[in-house]
Design an enzyme around this catalytic site. Structure first.
Site, PDB file in Angstrom:
ATOM      1  N   GLU A   1      -2.220 -14.723  -2.444  1.00 27.39           N
ATOM      2  CA  GLU A   1      -1.175 -15.650  -2.889  1.00 27.39           C
ATOM      3  C   GLU A   1      -0.246 -15.013  -3.910  1.00 27.39           C
ATOM      4  OE1 GLU A   1      -0.620 -19.116  -1.649  1.00 27.39           O
ATOM      5  OE2 GLU A   1       1.146 -18.074  -2.348  1.00 27.39           O
TER       6      GLU A   1
ATOM      7  N   GLY B   1       5.697  -5.443 -18.662  1.00 24.31           N
ATOM      8  CA  GLY B   1       4.715  -5.217 -17.585  1.00 24.31           C
ATOM      9  C   GLY B   1       5.114  -5.912 -16.292  1.00 24.31           C
TER      10      GLY B   1
ATOM     11  N   GLU C   1       7.566  -2.805 -11.651  1.00 25.58           N
ATOM     12  CA  GLU C   1       6.508  -2.003 -11.030  1.00 25.58           C
ATOM     13  C   GLU C   1       6.288  -0.740 -11.860  1.00 25.58           C
ATOM     14  OE1 GLU C   1       4.537  -2.336  -8.298  1.00 25.58           O
ATOM     15  OE2 GLU C   1       5.246  -4.357  -7.975  1.00 25.58           O
TER      16      GLU C   1
ATOM     17  N   LYS D   1       1.027  -6.185  -2.562  1.00 29.00           N
ATOM     18  CA  LYS D   1       1.729  -6.590  -1.335  1.00 29.00           C
ATOM     19  C   LYS D   1       1.398  -5.687  -0.158  1.00 29.00           C
ATOM     20  CE  LYS D   1       4.811  -5.940  -4.412  1.00 29.00           C
ATOM     21  NZ  LYS D   1       4.461  -6.554  -5.669  1.00 29.00           N
TER      22      LYS D   1
ATOM     23  N   LYS E   1       7.722  -7.611   0.163  1.00 26.93           N
ATOM     24  CA  LYS E   1       7.479  -9.065   0.171  1.00 26.93           C
ATOM     25  C   LYS E   1       8.053  -9.694   1.443  1.00 26.93           C
ATOM     26  CE  LYS E   1       7.176  -9.491  -4.814  1.00 26.93           C
ATOM     27  NZ  LYS E   1       7.941  -9.516  -6.064  1.00 26.93           N
TER      28      LYS E   1
ATOM     29  N   ASP F   1      10.217  -3.300  -3.346  1.00 20.21           N
ATOM     30  CA  ASP F   1       9.326  -4.420  -3.666  1.00 20.21           C
ATOM     31  C   ASP F   1       9.746  -5.654  -2.854  1.00 20.21           C
ATOM     32  OD1 ASP F   1       7.391  -5.935  -5.596  1.00 20.21           O
ATOM     33  OD2 ASP F   1       9.278  -7.038  -5.727  1.00 20.21           O
TER      34      ASP F   1
ATOM     35  N   VAL G   1       3.414 -12.537  -3.474  1.00 18.41           N
ATOM     36  CA  VAL G   1       4.819 -12.966  -3.396  1.00 18.41           C
ATOM     37  C   VAL G   1       5.021 -14.140  -4.355  1.00 18.41           C
ATOM     38  CG1 VAL G   1       6.641 -13.894  -1.905  1.00 18.41           C
ATOM     39  CG2 VAL G   1       4.991 -12.252  -0.977  1.00 18.41           C
TER      40      VAL G   1
ATOM     41  N   GLY H   1       5.493 -14.268 -14.716  1.00 18.91           N
ATOM     42  CA  GLY H   1       4.906 -13.298 -15.636  1.00 18.91           C
ATOM     43  C   GLY H   1       3.489 -13.016 -15.218  1.00 18.91           C
TER      44      GLY H   1
HETATM   45  N1  LIG Z   1       2.899  -6.974 -12.837  1.00 20.72           N
HETATM   46  C1  LIG Z   1       3.283  -8.053 -12.168  1.00 20.72           C
HETATM   47  O1  LIG Z   1       3.884  -8.969 -12.710  1.00 20.72           O
HETATM   48  C2  LIG Z   1       2.896  -8.221 -10.713  1.00 20.72           C
HETATM   49  C3  LIG Z   1       3.251  -9.388 -10.042  1.00 20.72           C
HETATM   50  C4  LIG Z   1       2.835  -9.577  -8.712  1.00 20.72           C
HETATM   51  C5  LIG Z   1       2.144  -8.571  -8.080  1.00 20.72           C
HETATM   52  N2  LIG Z   1       1.860  -7.398  -8.750  1.00 20.72           N
HETATM   53  C6  LIG Z   1       1.103  -6.371  -8.044  1.00 20.72           C
HETATM   54  O2  LIG Z   1      -0.190  -6.299  -8.621  1.00 20.72           O
HETATM   55  C7  LIG Z   1      -0.666  -4.955  -8.550  1.00 20.72           C
HETATM   56  C8  LIG Z   1      -1.097  -4.523  -9.946  1.00 20.72           C
HETATM   57  O3  LIG Z   1       0.005  -4.578 -10.820  1.00 20.72           O
HETATM   58  P1  LIG Z   1      -0.170  -4.138 -12.340  1.00 20.72           P
HETATM   59  O4  LIG Z   1       1.068  -4.563 -13.033  1.00 20.72           O
HETATM   60  O5  LIG Z   1      -1.481  -4.570 -12.850  1.00 20.72           O
HETATM   61  O6  LIG Z   1      -0.175  -2.540 -12.185  1.00 20.72           O
HETATM   62  P2  LIG Z   1      -0.736  -1.484 -13.240  1.00 20.72           P
HETATM   63  O7  LIG Z   1      -0.699  -2.037 -14.615  1.00 20.72           O
HETATM   64  O8  LIG Z   1      -0.020  -0.208 -12.964  1.00 20.72           O
HETATM   65  O9  LIG Z   1      -2.285  -1.321 -12.845  1.00 20.72           O
HETATM   66  C9  LIG Z   1      -2.703  -0.753 -11.648  1.00 20.72           C
HETATM   67  C10 LIG Z   1      -4.189  -0.490 -11.734  1.00 20.72           C
HETATM   68  O10 LIG Z   1      -4.636   0.066 -10.502  1.00 20.72           O
HETATM   69  C11 LIG Z   1      -5.382   1.240 -10.777  1.00 20.72           C
HETATM   70  N3  LIG Z   1      -5.315   2.119  -9.623  1.00 20.72           N
HETATM   71  C12 LIG Z   1      -4.239   2.608  -8.982  1.00 20.72           C
HETATM   72  N4  LIG Z   1      -4.618   3.348  -7.921  1.00 20.72           N
HETATM   73  C13 LIG Z   1      -5.973   3.319  -7.909  1.00 20.72           C
HETATM   74  C14 LIG Z   1      -6.960   3.896  -7.095  1.00 20.72           C
HETATM   75  N5  LIG Z   1      -6.650   4.658  -6.043  1.00 20.72           N
HETATM   76  N6  LIG Z   1      -8.258   3.652  -7.395  1.00 20.72           N
HETATM   77  C15 LIG Z   1      -8.601   2.879  -8.447  1.00 20.72           C
HETATM   78  N7  LIG Z   1      -7.710   2.305  -9.254  1.00 20.72           N
HETATM   79  C16 LIG Z   1      -6.411   2.528  -8.998  1.00 20.72           C
HETATM   80  C17 LIG Z   1      -4.754   1.823 -12.020  1.00 20.72           C
HETATM   81  O11 LIG Z   1      -5.631   2.725 -12.621  1.00 20.72           O
HETATM   82  P3  LIG Z   1      -5.054   3.804 -13.704  1.00 20.72           P
HETATM   83  O12 LIG Z   1      -4.368   3.023 -14.766  1.00 20.72           O
HETATM   84  O13 LIG Z   1      -6.274   4.487 -14.177  1.00 20.72           O
HETATM   85  O14 LIG Z   1      -4.104   4.666 -12.929  1.00 20.72           O
HETATM   86  C18 LIG Z   1      -4.577   0.529 -12.834  1.00 20.72           C
HETATM   87  O15 LIG Z   1      -5.804   0.166 -13.407  1.00 20.72           O
HETATM   88  C19 LIG Z   1       0.454  -4.106  -7.959  1.00 20.72           C
HETATM   89  O16 LIG Z   1       0.219  -3.918  -6.592  1.00 20.72           O
HETATM   90  C20 LIG Z   1       1.685  -4.981  -8.171  1.00 20.72           C
HETATM   91  O17 LIG Z   1       2.660  -4.756  -7.192  1.00 20.72           O
HETATM   92  C21 LIG Z   1       2.195  -7.221 -10.044  1.00 20.72           C
END
Ligand SMILES: NC(=O)c1ccc[n+]([C@@H]2O[C@H](COP(=O)([O-])OP(=O)(O)OC[C@H]3O[C@@H](n4cnc5c(N)ncnc54)[C@H](OP(=O)(O)O)[C@@H]3O)[C@@H](O)[C@H]2O)c1
Length: 374
Positions: A156, A213, A216, A132, A231, A227, A159, A328
């Protein structure tokens, strides 16, 4: 069209994304003539990997989940990104390079995601992101950079996961003005509020969201309303060019102390919900995230568990509500896939535009009168 993808971030969302891409591959090819190839992956702690000929991204996801690093650590992610853009410059020139940004949300200023998006556009890539931060902190600047570069900047899934909000506005509301919105847009807190009504503990419900997962990486971003504020800012910036950041959105946190309030509301036929809203009044936009006691008949009060909903107030169509019953990682990953399809369509359209149309030629022997009739 073959889209080359550089993945910045390889966490829960990105790993589900590469698996979903593999699952939907035949459909994308058959229905949209799109193939994809992951050429680079960067993480913060698990290293980086690049291969211009394409990587086995699903294999890499299995690898990371078994606790292995991807490759050597890059000196900096932005350095890895710029080097990848350079090595894929032919693909970038053809409009076929896409940076998929899924790093963690930084609530201080949206960095480094904003820098990743800017660098990607400057290098000729399109950008899709589930983060976001870029739209919440820097939408105007990034949208202008994308327009100058003739590339797309799409988000997309930032949010309500893959539920079409931004696509709805772009594709289906061309002549309507959105004057405000209200919604429940944070799954973790809605799950907790519902679970506490049913007698679960606040901590137990939060732990369930962390195991799935969905919460956040830093759960205080969900609980403190950041969060939802991010959004709200992203929606207001895109839907009515508000130029806000999450820090300008009023916020109310959800804490364990809300327990008695949740139960007292339920006892009188009302439900406590974390409502995100914004409205345009005159030239100003006011955004809020607040715990509101809603009557059961209210659409937002009927949302259970991880469900989300957004009600858009419009001038010509009245209120439009979008309800997300299931949320999810698959839904989030789907939002990224749908953005890729938008890019694939754009690449094909621009190719068609680039092919000069054959000029109608007068056939030999045709009279002027015949030509005039055509
Ligand atoms: N999970 C959900 O359901 C969901 C829904 C909508 C939106 N989102 C958004 O999608 C994004 C990812 O979510 P997620 O659940 O996948 O998070 P996550 O599991 O914590 O994964 C984040 C990834 O980003 C990497 N990362 C962080 N900072 C970095 C940097 N400076 N350089 C390179 N890699 C970096 C992390 O690497 P390391 O692991 O090595 O630190 C990890 O691979 C977030 O912004 C979240 O707000 C998530």
């Amino acid at each position: 069209v073959t889209l080359d993808l550089v993945l910045i971030g390889f966490g829960n969302v990105a790993r589900r994304f590469v698996r979903l891409l593999a699952e939907l591959g035949p459909r994308l090819t058959y229905d949209h003539d799109i193939q994809t190839r992951v050429v680079g992956i960067a993480t913060r702690r698990l290293g980086c990997v690049f291969d211009a000929n394409g990587l086995d991204a699903v294999g890499r996801a299995d690898f990371v989940e078994s606790g292995s690093p991807l490759g050597p650590a890059a000196r900096s992610t932005i350095g890895f990104l710029r080097a990848s853009l350079e090595r894929m410059s032919a693909s970038a020139r053809g409009g076929r390079l896409v940076v998929v940004e899924t790093t963690t949300l930084d609530i201080v200023g949206g960095r480094p995601a904003v820098d990743h998006v800017r660098a990607a556009l400057a290098g000729g890539a399109h950008v899709v992101t589930a983060n976001k931060g870029p739209a919440a902190f820097a939408y105007r600047g990034l949208a202008a950079a994308a327009s100058r570069a003739n590339r797309l900047f799409l988000f997309e899934s930032a949010v309500m996961d893959g539920v079409p909000i931004f696509n709805l506005q772009r594709a289906a509301l061309p002549a309507a003005t959105i004057t405000g919105f209200e919604g429940v847009v944070n799954s973790t807190t809605n799950y907790i509020l519902t679970a506490v009504e049913q007698g679960e503990t606040f901590e137990g419900a939060l732990a369930a969201m962390q195991r799935a997962g969905i919460a956040e990486a830093d759960a205080s971003l969900d609980l403190d309303g950041w969060d939802a504020a991010a959004k709200t800012a992203a929606l207001a910036n895109v839907l009515f060019d508000a130029g806000l950041t999450p820090h300008e959105i009023e916020r109310e946190p959800v804490t364990a102390a809300a327990g008695p309030r949740i139960l007292a509301a339920r006892a009188v036929g009302r439900r406590l919900k974390l409502v995100a809203s914004a409205e345009r009044t005159g030239g100003a936009v006011r955004g809020r995230v607040r715990l509101a006691e809603l009557p059961e008949a209210n659409l937002l009060a009927q949302l259970e568990g991880q469900q989300n909903a957004l009600v858009l107030h419009t001038d010509v169509l009245g209120d439009i509500a979008i309800v997300q019953r299931g949320s999810g990682l698959t839904q989030t990953a789907y939002g990224l896939v749908s953005d890729l399809v938008t890019i694939g369509r754009e690449v094909r359209r621009s190719r068609t535009r680039a092919i000069p149309r054959p000029r109608p030629q007068a056939r030999r022997g045709r009279t002027q009168a015949t030509r005039d009739r055509r």
